[in-house]
Design a protein around this motif. Structure first.
Motif, short mmCIF file in Angstrom:
data_model
loop_
_atom_site.label_atom_id
_atom_site.label_comp_id
_atom_site.label_asym_id
_atom_site.label_seq_id
_atom_site.Cartn_x
_atom_site.Cartn_y
_atom_site.Cartn_z
N PRO A 224 -46.13 130.44 57.34
CA PRO A 224 -47.36 130.25 58.12
C PRO A 224 -47.29 129.00 58.98
N SER A 225 -47.93 129.04 60.12
CA SER A 225 -47.86 127.93 61.08
C SER A 225 -48.47 126.65 60.53
N SER A 232 -52.59 128.80 63.87
CA SER A 232 -52.40 129.84 64.88
C SER A 232 -53.31 131.03 64.60
N PHE A 233 -53.77 131.67 65.67
CA PHE A 233 -54.68 132.79 65.57
C PHE A 233 -54.32 133.84 66.61
N GLU A 234 -54.50 135.10 66.25
CA GLU A 234 -54.31 136.18 67.20
C GLU A 234 -55.46 137.16 67.08
N THR A 265 -57.11 133.82 70.81
CA THR A 265 -55.67 133.85 70.56
C THR A 265 -55.09 132.53 71.03
N GLY A 266 -54.46 131.83 70.11
CA GLY A 266 -53.89 130.55 70.48
C GLY A 266 -53.55 129.72 69.26
N THR A 267 -53.17 128.46 69.52
CA THR A 267 -52.73 127.54 68.46
C THR A 267 -53.30 126.16 68.73
#
Length: 303
Positions: A224-225, A232-234, A265-267
């Protein structure tokens, strides 16, 4: 007269010589008259049973009114109390779990008795029974954790959303309010949600948001990030992104005229707050204001 003549005379034990001498004394006439009178006296009639019953009636009438419990009911109450104490003691002794908790903006690593490793994310908690670990490898999780499970018996992670079961693998579980995600990075993971079991091979995820099972993207990393200080998410609702921001930096996030159902969506960085704020606000077309430990996100057109 000797002192014991009277007692012996009353009991009829005087000899002829003693009786003759006693009759010559001055006291004999008085004692003899007294003996004659007393022999004619009769004691009043006495009924022992009646007297005892009268005494009992008087004592019972004066005693406070008390309703006696049926002996069997009293026994049941005592037995129930003992059973509760024994049951409580049993569960107290057998559920002395080891617990590890992280605060906001904190994470920690835990090594289990079988050398399995857990990396616990911010604002999370795990508990397990070290005493019974050899019989049952089970960890209760609230929050998020990354697991590296040593091979052995069945290993389970219990959450209020569902149960994750493996034999030996690497996987991540996030168990938050209205959010449940399991990602398998190595091996095979079994996820039970609403009595339905789903098998997750390496490189796949299972996501539930607001009680609804969602299509989950496949992970492109080996872990996991957040392990590398990034979140992080999508296509995740903005509400959960902002919640994670609060956990990672121990800040309070407020919004104004912002649609928190917007999919993000992003980090963002877990170590640089200003960079994180920009990483969230720019793609979401929001502005933000940071004052101390408080952040306000607001729509670009908000006055």
């Amino acid at each position: 007269m000797q002192e014991n003549y009277l007692a012996k005379w009353l009991s009829g034990e005087l000899s002829e010589a003693e009786l003759s001498e006693f009759k010559k004394s001055d006291a004999y006439a008085s004692y003899n008259k007294l003996k004659e009178v007393s022999s004619t006296m009769e004691a009043p009639e006495f009924n022992a049973d009646q007297a005892f019953q009268k005494l009992m009636d008087e004592r019972i009438g004066a005693a406070p009114k008390v309703v006696a419990l049926h002996p069997y009911k009293k026994f049941l109450r005592v037995a129930a109390a003992i059973a509760i104490l024994l049951t409580g003691s049993y569960f107290y002794v057998n559920t002395l779990d080891e617990s590890v908790t992280t605060q906001l903006a904190e994470r920690t690593e835990v090594v289990l008795p079988d050398n399995s490793e857990i990396l616990l994310n911010a604002d999370s908690r795990i508990s397990y029974s070290e005493k019974n670990w050899d019989e049952e490898r089970n960890v209760a999780l609230k929050g998020e954790a990354f697991f590296k499970v040593a091979k052995g018996k069945k290993f389970t992670v219990s959450t209020n959303h569902g149960t994750v079961a493996v034999l030996g693998t690497q996987f991540n579980v996030e168990n938050r309010k209205d959010f449940f995600e399991v990602t398998c990075f190595e091996g095979l993971v079994s996820v039970t949600y609403n009595n339905t079991e789903t098998q997750l091979p390496a490189g796949s995820s299972f996501v539930v948001i607001g009680g609804q099972v969602m299509d989950a993207p496949n992970p492109i990393t080996a872990q996991p990030s957040w392990v590398n200080n990034e979140s992080s998410f999508e296509r995740i609702p903005l509400e959960f992104v902002l919640n994670e921001l609060e956990r990672q930096f121990n800040i309070k996030v407020n919004t104004q005229n912002v649609d928190k159902n917007l999919l993000f969506t992003g980090t963002f960085s877990n170590t640089d707050l200003n960079m994180a704020l920009k990483s969230i606000s720019t793609p979401s077309r929001m502005n933000y204001k940071l004052e101390g430990d408080n952040v306000l996100f607001y729509a670009e057109k908000t006055p």
